[in-house]
Every structure is written in C-alpha cells, then in structure tokens.
Design a protein around this motif. Structure first.
Motif, PDB file in Angstrom:
ATOM      1  N   LEU A 273      43.935  50.719  18.099  1.00 47.64           N
ATOM      2  CA  LEU A 273      43.017  50.382  17.009  1.00 47.64           C
ATOM      3  C   LEU A 273      43.775  50.209  15.698  1.00 47.64           C
ATOM      4  N   VAL A 274      44.731  51.100  15.435  1.00 41.12           N
ATOM      5  CA  VAL A 274      45.535  51.003  14.212  1.00 41.12           C
ATOM      6  C   VAL A 274      46.402  49.749  14.238  1.00 41.12           C
ATOM      7  N   ALA A 275      47.069  49.520  15.379  1.00 39.61           N
ATOM      8  CA  ALA A 275      47.989  48.390  15.489  1.00 39.61           C
ATOM      9  C   ALA A 275      47.269  47.051  15.369  1.00 39.61           C
ATOM     10  N   TRP A 276      46.177  46.895  16.077  1.00 43.61           N
ATOM     11  CA  TRP A 276      45.421  45.640  16.007  1.00 43.61           C
ATOM     12  C   TRP A 276      44.866  45.400  14.608  1.00 43.61           C
ATOM     13  N   ASN A 277      44.462  46.463  13.929  1.00 41.86           N
ATOM     14  CA  ASN A 277      43.938  46.310  12.579  1.00 41.86           C
ATOM     15  C   ASN A 277      45.000  45.735  11.638  1.00 41.86           C
ATOM     16  N   LEU A 278      46.214  46.258  11.731  1.00 42.09           N
ATOM     17  CA  LEU A 278      47.299  45.759  10.885  1.00 42.09           C
ATOM     18  C   LEU A 278      47.672  44.325  11.246  1.00 42.09           C
ATOM     19  N   LEU A 279      47.740  44.037  12.554  1.00 40.68           N
ATOM     20  CA  LEU A 279      48.126  42.699  12.997  1.00 40.68           C
ATOM     21  C   LEU A 279      47.096  41.649  12.593  1.00 40.68           C
ATOM     22  N   ALA A 280      45.826  42.009  12.582  1.00 39.17           N
ATOM     23  CA  ALA A 280      44.782  41.046  12.235  1.00 39.17           C
ATOM     24  C   ALA A 280      44.601  40.909  10.726  1.00 39.17           C
ATOM     25  N   MET A 281      44.820  41.991   9.969  1.00 35.38           N
ATOM     26  CA  MET A 281      44.580  41.948   8.530  1.00 35.38           C
ATOM     27  C   MET A 281      45.531  41.013   7.802  1.00 35.38           C
ATOM     28  N   ALA A 282      46.796  40.982   8.204  1.00 35.68           N
ATOM     29  CA  ALA A 282      47.784  40.180   7.479  1.00 35.68           C
ATOM     30  C   ALA A 282      47.441  38.684   7.497  1.00 35.68           C
ATOM     31  N   PRO A 283      47.200  38.058   8.662  1.00 36.57           N
ATOM     32  CA  PRO A 283      46.855  36.628   8.630  1.00 36.57           C
ATOM     33  C   PRO A 283      45.523  36.334   7.950  1.00 36.57           C
ATOM     34  N   ILE A 284      44.524  37.214   8.142  1.00 33.72           N
ATOM     35  CA  ILE A 284      43.244  37.017   7.452  1.00 33.72           C
ATOM     36  C   ILE A 284      43.448  37.112   5.944  1.00 33.72           C
ATOM     37  N   GLY A 285      44.250  38.098   5.520  1.00 31.10           N
ATOM     38  CA  GLY A 285      44.533  38.253   4.098  1.00 31.10           C
ATOM     39  C   GLY A 285      45.221  37.036   3.510  1.00 31.10           C
ATOM     40  N   LEU A 286      46.154  36.425   4.282  1.00 32.34           N
ATOM     41  CA  LEU A 286      46.851  35.237   3.797  1.00 32.34           C
ATOM     42  C   LEU A 286      45.881  34.062   3.651  1.00 32.34           C
ATOM     43  N   ILE A 287      44.986  33.891   4.622  1.00 35.93           N
ATOM     44  CA  ILE A 287      44.043  32.768   4.588  1.00 35.93           C
ATOM     45  C   ILE A 287      43.149  32.840   3.355  1.00 35.93           C
ATOM     46  N   VAL A 288      42.605  34.022   3.078  1.00 41.80           N
ATOM     47  CA  VAL A 288      41.675  34.132   1.941  1.00 41.80           C
ATOM     48  C   VAL A 288      42.413  34.139   0.607  1.00 41.80           C
ATOM     49  N   ALA A 289      43.726  34.456   0.612  1.00 40.91           N
ATOM     50  CA  ALA A 289      44.488  34.488  -0.641  1.00 40.91           C
ATOM     51  C   ALA A 289      45.033  33.120  -1.030  1.00 40.91           C
ATOM     52  N   LEU A 290      45.173  32.199  -0.083  1.00 40.80           N
ATOM     53  CA  LEU A 290      45.780  30.900  -0.374  1.00 40.80           C
ATOM     54  C   LEU A 290      45.066  30.122  -1.483  1.00 40.80           C
ATOM     55  N   PRO A 291      43.724  30.109  -1.548  1.00 43.95           N
ATOM     56  CA  PRO A 291      43.068  29.338  -2.624  1.00 43.95           C
ATOM     57  C   PRO A 291      43.382  29.837  -4.032  1.00 43.95           C
ATOM     58  N   VAL A 292      43.778  31.080  -4.183  1.00 52.29           N
ATOM     59  CA  VAL A 292      44.075  31.622  -5.513  1.00 52.29           C
ATOM     60  C   VAL A 292      45.554  31.981  -5.646  1.00 52.29           C
ATOM     61  N   TRP A 293      46.383  31.422  -4.755  1.00 54.22           N
ATOM     62  CA  TRP A 293      47.767  31.879  -4.659  1.00 54.22           C
ATOM     63  C   TRP A 293      48.597  31.564  -5.906  1.00 54.22           C
TER      64      TRP A 293
END
Length: 292
Positions: free
Chosen positions: A179-199
């Motif tokens: 649960l911990v590992a999957w959370n970290l692995l999934a958060m990084a790409p999702i975080g990048l996608i939502v951050a790109l418009p304001v990068w």
C-alpha cells in the motif's frame, strides 16, 4: 528489547515525526511566494519516491497487489489532501491550519458511519459535535477575522479521512508495504500531470528545499510506521498532537506568527474529542474483559 523500552523508543519516534511535520509546514511557508502548491505536491511525491525506491525495488512484490485503479485513486486523493494543506500553510496562520487538520478523526467517524455502516453511539455523536465546535472556534465564520484559507485545511482533513476509509478496505486484501509503495509510485506521475499547466522550474535553492521536504516526508512516514509497529496506537496517538506546539513555536521563531487564544481553545476541543472517545472505549472494554 523489553516492552517498556520498545514503547519508549516508539514514543521518541512519534516525537521526532511531530518535529519533522513542523519543519514540513515551515518549508512550505518559506516556498509560498515562489513555488506553486501543485509543484510542491509533485516534488514532495517525487523526492519521497526517490528516497524509498531502493526499498520498493528490493523488498516489495508490487505485482501481488489485487488493486490497480484503487491505488491510483488513493494516490490522487492523497495528492489533493497534501496540496490543500500546502495552500493553507502558505496563506493561513500555520498553527490554525495545523489545528484544523487535527479534525480528521471526526470526519473518519462520520465516514465510517455513513459508508461502512459502523455503529455510532452517543459518545461518538458528542465527539463529532465537540470537534465541529472546535473547528468553528478557530475558523470563526461570519465574524471579523474569518480566514477563508483555513477551509483548505478543512478540505485536507476531509480528504485524509476518505483515504483512511479506503485503506481500511484495501488493507483486508493487501499488505502495508505494498500500500505504501503503490501510493508513492502512483503519486509522482499524477503530481507531474497536474503540475505541468502551472510549471515553473524552481531555483536551485527552492529545489534543495523541495528535496529536503521530500526526504523528511519519507523519513516521517517511516518513523510513524515503525512506531505503530512497536507500541499500541492508543498510547502513541496522543503524541501526534505535539505537532501543534512545535508548529506554533517554529511559526513564531521563523515568521513572527503568534497563535491566538481561539486557536489553542479550538485545538484543545478538537484534540480532546477523539482522545476522550478512545479513552472511554478502552475503559468499557476493560470493564467488559474483567467482568465475571
């Protein structure tokens, strides 16, 4: 190691985690005028993943998890909760935002009743009402001094409660490590996608603070996980409330913020409600266990 020494070590880990949480809030406030909260959210996930990636690769069997999309959904909610709290840290008094975030157990009780069908007795009802009273004391809606940025801290608490409800279900068929590992692995790409418009690429100094924050976040998670594996949750949970005086002290030393009387009164009510409920539940169980 004796049980007492394990409990002492676990308590020290929780105190250290509370201090790391205070530093986290201070770093976010320092970055407030130069880095967008969505970018902070991405780097928090990215650097946290980098720190724990060797452990994930060597120790965690990711393919054994029965979940896929639920991991992504939970990671998205976790990112939203973090960003909401970051927004509150950036704009609202740090002590107020931290105190409001302690209301998460109140929403967890409500969610467990509404969505999981758990029983809610008079004790839990009173705890929920007391918690909301504490929130109102801090936020002060409808009066002079109302700070709308604190609503982001409240949103973070609600989202965190939803995540905890998901974890209750997912933990029935999956391990804590996965649960911990999957959370970290999934958060990084999702975080990048939502951050790109304001990068906007952070400066080297900002990037150093972001890396420090990510490392502290990973260390904080590790300390809390190990602490709860060494001692009872009922013993450790109250130590989490040390975050408030630590944050208040750092806010005063670094930014000149002074926590108001309403902050301490509201925080005391918010913290006391779940603690009193937990204490009463333990007392009832002990009486039941001792009954002839």
């Amino acid at each position: 190691m004796t049980r007492q020494r394990r409990a002492t070590l676990a308590a020290l880990m929780m105190i250290a985690a509370a201090f790391l949480n205070g530093l986290d809030a201070a770093i976010v406030r320092t970055l407030a005028h130069g880095v967008h909260p969505l970018i902070i959210g991405f780097f928090r996930a990215f650097f946290g993943l980098l720190v724990l990636l060797p452990w994930i690769v060597t120790q965690v069997d990711l393919r054994a998890s029965p979940y896929r999309w639920l991991h992504a959904l939970r990671a998205g909610l976790k990112l939203a909760a973090l960003v909401s709290l970051f927004v509150a840290f950036m704009h609202a008094p740090l002590a107020d935002a931290t105190a409001i975030n302690f209301s998460m157990p109140i929403f967890l009780i409500l969610g467990a009743w509404l969505f999981l069908g758990e029983q809610i007795g008079i004790g839990r009802i009173l705890a929920v009402l007391a918690g909301f009273a504490g929130i109102m004391i801090i936020i002060r809606p409808g009066v002079t001094g109302f700070d709308p940025w604190l609503l982001f801290a409240l949103a973070g608490a609600v989202l965190t409660a939803i995540i905890q409800l998901m974890l209750r279900r997912m933990a029935l068929n999956d391990t804590t490590d996965r649960l911990v590992a999957w959370n970290l692995l999934a958060m990084a790409p999702i975080g990048l996608i939502v951050a790109l418009p304001v990068w906007v690429t952070p400066s080297p100094w900002q990037l150093a603070l972001l890396a420090l924050q990510g490392g502290l976040g990973a260390l904080n998670m590790t300390l809390i996980t190990r602490a709860f594996g060494m001692a009872d949750a009922s013993f450790l949970a109250p130590l989490d409330f040390l975050r408030l005086p630590i944050v208040a002290l750092l806010a005063f030393l670094l930014f000149g913020e002074v926590a108001t009387t309403s902050t301490w009164i509201g925080a005391a009510i918010i913290c006391a409600a779940p603690l009193a409920l937990a204490g009463g539940s333990r007392l009832l169980r002990r009486r039941f266990d001792d009954a002839p």
